[in-house]
Write a protein that holds these residues in place. Structure first.
Motif, mmCIF file in Angstrom:
data_model
loop_
_atom_site.group_PDB
_atom_site.id
_atom_site.type_symbol
_atom_site.label_atom_id
_atom_site.label_comp_id
_atom_site.label_asym_id
_atom_site.label_seq_id
_atom_site.Cartn_x
_atom_site.Cartn_y
_atom_site.Cartn_z
ATOM 1 N N LYS A 1 0.860 -1.192 0.000
ATOM 2 C CA LYS A 1 0.000 0.000 0.000
ATOM 3 C C LYS A 1 0.894 1.239 0.000
ATOM 4 O O LYS A 1 1.854 1.319 0.769
ATOM 5 C CB LYS A 1 -0.924 -0.004 1.222
ATOM 6 N N LEU A 2 0.601 2.175 -0.897
ATOM 7 C CA LEU A 2 1.472 3.338 -1.069
ATOM 8 C C LEU A 2 0.695 4.645 -0.972
ATOM 9 O O LEU A 2 -0.534 4.662 -1.070
ATOM 10 C CB LEU A 2 2.145 3.264 -2.452
ATOM 11 N N ILE A 3 1.441 5.736 -0.788
ATOM 12 C CA ILE A 3 0.827 7.067 -0.714
ATOM 13 C C ILE A 3 1.025 7.765 -2.049
ATOM 14 O O ILE A 3 2.157 7.963 -2.496
ATOM 15 C CB ILE A 3 1.480 7.910 0.396
ATOM 16 N N SER A 4 -0.081 8.106 -2.725
ATOM 17 C CA SER A 4 0.052 8.796 -4.002
ATOM 18 C C SER A 4 -0.382 10.251 -3.848
ATOM 19 O O SER A 4 -1.400 10.558 -3.244
ATOM 20 C CB SER A 4 -0.794 8.104 -5.066
ATOM 21 N N GLN A 5 0.444 11.148 -4.407
ATOM 22 C CA GLN A 5 0.212 12.589 -4.241
ATOM 23 C C GLN A 5 -0.475 13.203 -5.443
ATOM 24 O O GLN A 5 -0.911 14.336 -5.420
ATOM 25 C CB GLN A 5 1.552 13.315 -4.065
#
Lengths: 328, 328
Positions: free
Chosen positions: A290-294
């Motif tokens: 799970k990743l943080i997308s900006q």
């Protein structure tokens, strides 16, 4: 300017040499080539080359003080975040007849100042930038007044509008998520934290949730991949707590996480990884992370909208627009 | 221009309002802030802002016809090749007092024409570009004579100097290498071949050595990753010949090869992969793959050197510089 007696050629000279009317020349300059024969276009082009004629639009700019060009300074053109930011900016600017031109600060504060000095002495209508220096340094480097919008890196009490993401909040809520899942320790993968406000905010969010925090700071200028990878392994294996590797920069995620996956260090049980990442490569790893997308494209588009408002109404107050990052 | 009676402020107005000498203003404009007090600099900055004064350098440009800016048009700023090319160009230009500004053609021929139209109407001293259009279209879009250097994509009988790599030769010798190792079939991973001369050359080199060639053309605009991956798998598995996957573009290599490695399709025995790739990510895959590196930074630096020569001596003949790609 080009036609007030200085020796440089003007549109009449070009028309005379090409043996056509001034109207034809201006049609040519407006790109209406369908309104003249190939031969005529040819003659005009040759006349322009012979006389080294510079279209009057340059003179017009001197009067209107407008080049319809917006300078965009990114921290590093090698970062996908920066290029997507620029693509978002361009898409909005161009829908209003402006064009974005890209400058690369190359992660170098002094270089950013040199670029600003150049931009200030050219006919750019405004600057959108990922700022490395503080507002006073930026203003002094520009040496003239022009619309400025900053993006990504937050500036306290900024004199200019800015578009930022909720770095602290998202880093904190993501950390909270992993603590809930029983991960009691985090290894932070980052460039020098004190050099960018963005990283400071993210780091604050992480330390607000994790008691056990290890940090691996990597130089953007030069580092040895294998040495850094060994340091990272050492940090991960120094105890058997459930550990999250949290990358504050996609570049480091892409450099080290795939190798950790290949070496079977990351199993999503004892060790997992997350971070700020916007490319597809990062999302295609197995096991899925799970990743943080900006959404840098959207951040760019938003900052361009703010710039267009500034250009229409310079009296506008500086505002702060916060884009919410997604964790998925 | 700014001081010949037009209503816009000139340097004397600024000096008067700031209550300092014209010499002090020009020192300020030259960035010699160490030669005045913080307070004076402050006053000058305020006066410049109040009068919205544009430094005379713009007027100087009108006379010298020089902005010391070189426009650089790359095919896609999202490609590492393009940004490294730009970094190489910038490094050389800046050592001679010029600055490179980056324009993104976004893999769109019409867009390249629009950019050229803007550049032609601005005070850029020259253009370095990865050309998508043919010379006549480029010349017509610029609509004025200026130094041009093309890079990466070869143009036959080009009117301009160009820096290219030995695409045909390297693709052929690399293919020969794999044929020697018993690989009898190749699957070519590429963007639309007929759209870029570079790809045509590479494809020619491959087909000169391999009898069995399959091609998977992928759209740069839009494609479905999973569908494309399945097509690729199908091509690889349609028979049991020893097969090389040969990517003509790093973007496709990075999108598909790591997944093939993870899925254990690539074993360097029955199936291996190679291609044009310059990032470190591509080189860190296990099993290690031999790749073709073009050294875009060096290509950029070379094209900038050619541009600087053009700027000094416009009469120079167009030459073709070939950079040899490395297979390692």
């Amino acid at each position: 300017m080009t036609n007030n007696g200085r020796k440089s050629a003007n549109i009449k000279d070009v028309a005379a040499l090409a043996g056509v009317s001034v109207a034809t020349i201006s049609r040519y300059l407006n790109g209406e080539l369908d309104r003249m024969s190939k031969k005529t276009a040819e003659n005009v082009r040759n006349a322009i080359e012979k006389l080294n004629y510079v279209p009057n639009s340059v003179a017009r700019q001197m009067k209107t003080r407008s080049s319809k060009m917006i300078a965009v300074i990114v921290s590093n053109v090698d970062d996908y975040f920066s290029t997507e930011l620029f693509k978002g900016i361009s898409s909005i600017l161009e829908s209003s007849g402006y064009i974005g031109v890209l400058f690369d600060a190359d992660s170098d504060d002094d270089r950013e100042q040199r670029l600003l000095k150049t931009i200030g002495s050219q006919l750019f209508d405004g600057v959108i930038m990922q700022p490395a220096n503080n507002p006073q340094t930026i203003t002094e480097a520009l040496r003239r007044s022009m619309p400025i919008v900053t993006v990504d890196r937050e500036i306290d009490d900024s004199p200019w509008p800015q578009v930022v993401i909720n770095n602290y909040e998202v880093a904190r809520s993501v950390s909270h998520h992993f603590v809930q899942e029983g991960y009691s320790r985090v290894v932070v993968l980052t460039s020098e934290i004190k050099k960018a406000r963005t990283r400071q905010e993210r780091y604050r969010g992480i330390t607000a949730e994790f008691k056990h925090v290890d940090v691996l700071e990597i130089s953007e200028v030069v580092h040895n991949h294998q040495t850094t990878y060994q340091q990272l392994l050492h940090l991960i294996q120094k105890n058997d707590k459930k550990t999250v590797i949290f990358s504050l920069k996609e570049r480091w995620f892409l450099e080290f996480v795939p190798q950790l996956v290949f070496d079977r260090v990351i199993d999503n049980k004892r060790v997992t990884a997350t971070g700020f990442a916007d490319t597809d490569y990062a999302r295609r790893l197995e096991p899925r992370l799970k990743l943080i997308s900006q959404n840098p494209y959207f951040m760019g588009a938003s900052s361009a909208e703010v710039m267009l408002n500034q250009l229409q109404d310079k009296s506008q107050k500086a505002k702060r627009i916060v884009i919410r990052a997604k964790f998925e």
